[in-house]
Design a protein around this motif. Structure first.
Motif, mmCIF file in Angstrom:
data_model
loop_
_atom_site.group_PDB
_atom_site.id
_atom_site.type_symbol
_atom_site.label_atom_id
_atom_site.label_comp_id
_atom_site.label_asym_id
_atom_site.label_seq_id
_atom_site.Cartn_x
_atom_site.Cartn_y
_atom_site.Cartn_z
ATOM 1 N N ALA A 154 3.032 20.560 -28.903
ATOM 2 C CA ALA A 154 2.965 21.600 -29.943
ATOM 3 C C ALA A 154 2.492 22.919 -29.345
ATOM 4 N N GLU A 155 1.499 22.862 -28.469
ATOM 5 C CA GLU A 155 0.986 24.068 -27.829
ATOM 6 C C GLU A 155 2.040 24.712 -26.931
ATOM 7 N N GLN A 156 2.783 23.887 -26.212
ATOM 8 C CA GLN A 156 3.857 24.410 -25.360
ATOM 9 C C GLN A 156 4.937 25.086 -26.213
ATOM 10 N N GLU A 157 5.248 24.473 -27.346
ATOM 11 C CA GLU A 157 6.273 25.044 -28.225
ATOM 12 C C GLU A 157 5.827 26.400 -28.768
ATOM 13 N N ILE A 158 4.568 26.499 -29.137
ATOM 14 C CA ILE A 158 4.040 27.766 -29.633
ATOM 15 C C ILE A 158 4.114 28.834 -28.543
ATOM 16 N N VAL A 186 -3.633 28.177 -30.850
ATOM 17 C CA VAL A 186 -3.720 29.319 -29.941
ATOM 18 C C VAL A 186 -5.091 29.381 -29.277
ATOM 19 N N ASN A 187 -6.149 29.134 -30.046
ATOM 20 C CA ASN A 187 -7.497 29.151 -29.483
ATOM 21 C C ASN A 187 -7.664 28.088 -28.391
ATOM 22 N N ARG A 188 -7.084 26.916 -28.625
ATOM 23 C CA ARG A 188 -7.147 25.851 -27.606
ATOM 24 C C ARG A 188 -6.378 26.265 -26.355
ATOM 25 N N ILE A 189 -5.217 26.896 -26.581
ATOM 26 C CA ILE A 189 -4.385 27.359 -25.454
ATOM 27 C C ILE A 189 -5.156 28.360 -24.595
ATOM 28 N N LEU A 190 -5.824 29.322 -25.250
ATOM 29 C CA LEU A 190 -6.565 30.350 -24.520
ATOM 30 C C LEU A 190 -7.676 29.730 -23.679
ATOM 31 N N LYS A 191 -8.370 28.738 -24.222
ATOM 32 C CA LYS A 191 -9.441 28.064 -23.481
ATOM 33 C C LYS A 191 -8.883 27.288 -22.293
ATOM 34 N N ARG A 203 2.656 34.446 -20.676
ATOM 35 C CA ARG A 203 3.118 34.920 -19.363
ATOM 36 C C ARG A 203 2.622 33.992 -18.250
ATOM 37 N N LYS A 204 1.363 33.579 -18.349
ATOM 38 C CA LYS A 204 0.797 32.693 -17.335
ATOM 39 C C LYS A 204 1.501 31.340 -17.346
ATOM 40 N N ALA A 205 1.761 30.812 -18.533
ATOM 41 C CA ALA A 205 2.445 29.528 -18.658
ATOM 42 C C ALA A 205 3.837 29.587 -18.060
ATOM 43 N N LYS A 206 4.492 30.723 -18.245
ATOM 44 C CA LYS A 206 5.833 30.923 -17.676
ATOM 45 C C LYS A 206 5.769 30.942 -16.159
ATOM 46 N N GLY A 209 5.227 27.593 -14.652
ATOM 47 C CA GLY A 209 6.275 26.609 -14.906
ATOM 48 C C GLY A 209 5.940 25.633 -16.023
ATOM 49 N N ILE A 210 4.909 25.940 -16.823
ATOM 50 C CA ILE A 210 4.539 25.058 -17.922
ATOM 51 C C ILE A 210 5.580 25.133 -19.035
ATOM 52 N N ILE A 211 6.123 26.345 -19.239
ATOM 53 C CA ILE A 211 7.209 26.505 -20.200
ATOM 54 C C ILE A 211 8.415 27.062 -19.460
#
Length: 212
Positions: A154-158, A186-191, A203-206, A209-211
């Motif tokens: 779900a976090e990756q999709e967001i 989103v808060n979990r993602i930022l942490k 941008r960092k996930a991209k 290679g996470i997304i």
């Protein structure tokens, strides 16, 4: 200087003779035995005091039986095995290292074998360029996979939606989720990613290679 004892496993008699002659010209290398098939290789390994085994990947019509021979030998003794083969395929290279070999060199670069033998004997982490690129690619794949496990699906999709420029209200609509649910994600993602904003996280996930 110590002499490094080498055992050759090669089904092609011409290659076997050429390699024996080639290695014998090196002052610190001595060929102490050779075998043409898996069974003879394992038998010779039991009797031989070779420091390094130079193994062919294919010893018959039974697939990559050089891998099987390598694993058989390593069950008997902890010797260093270098694969020298005409096969230049990613899967074969990865299987070779998984089987316990310390290096993989294609026959097109057989002249590099003495260097690979010396490195193996001296416990140096020398990886021939024939396989280095494949190992780096696999390492990066594993790191991407490891990083992607940091985030739930779900976090990756967001993050994908954020990276594409979707606003939070649009993401709520797309995922049929409430505002508070999206904010919690989103808060979990930022942490997890150590970023200050959702855009920065995307941008960092991209980059990692996470997304996709």
């Amino acid at each position: 200087m110590d002499q490094i004892k080498v055992m050759l496993v090669e089904d092609d008699a011409v290659w076997r003779d050429q390699l024996t002659s080639f290695l014998s010209r090196e002052h610190d290398l001595v060929v102490v035995g050779s075998a043409a098939n898996r069974e003879d290789a394992v038998h010779l390994a039991r009797l031989s005091d070779a420091h390094v085994v130079r193994m062919d990947l294919i010893l018959s019509d039974n697939g990559y039986d050089g891998l099987e021979a390598a694993m058989d030998i390593l069950e008997i003794k902890q010797t260093k095995i270098i694969m020298l083969t005409g096969i230049d395929e990613e899967e074969a290279i990865m299987d070779t290292y998984a089987a316990g070999a310390v290096n993989y060199v294609t026959k097109a670069h057989f002249e590099d074998i003495p260097c690979a033998i010396r490195a193996a004997y001296n416990n140096l982490n020398y990886i021939h360029p024939d396989s280095a690129g494949v190992l780096v690619k696999e390492f990066r794949r594993m790191k991407r996979e490891q990083r992607s496990k940091q985030l739930t699906s779900a976090e990756q999709e967001i993050l994908r939606f954020i990276h594409k420029g979707y606003k939070q209200s649009n993401i709520q609509s797309k995922l049929h989720a409430t505002e508070s649910t999206i904010k919690k994600h989103v808060n979990r993602i930022l942490k997890k990613l150590g970023t200050r904003s959702s855009r920065e996280a995307a941008r960092k996930a991209k980059r990692l290679g996470i997304i996709d």
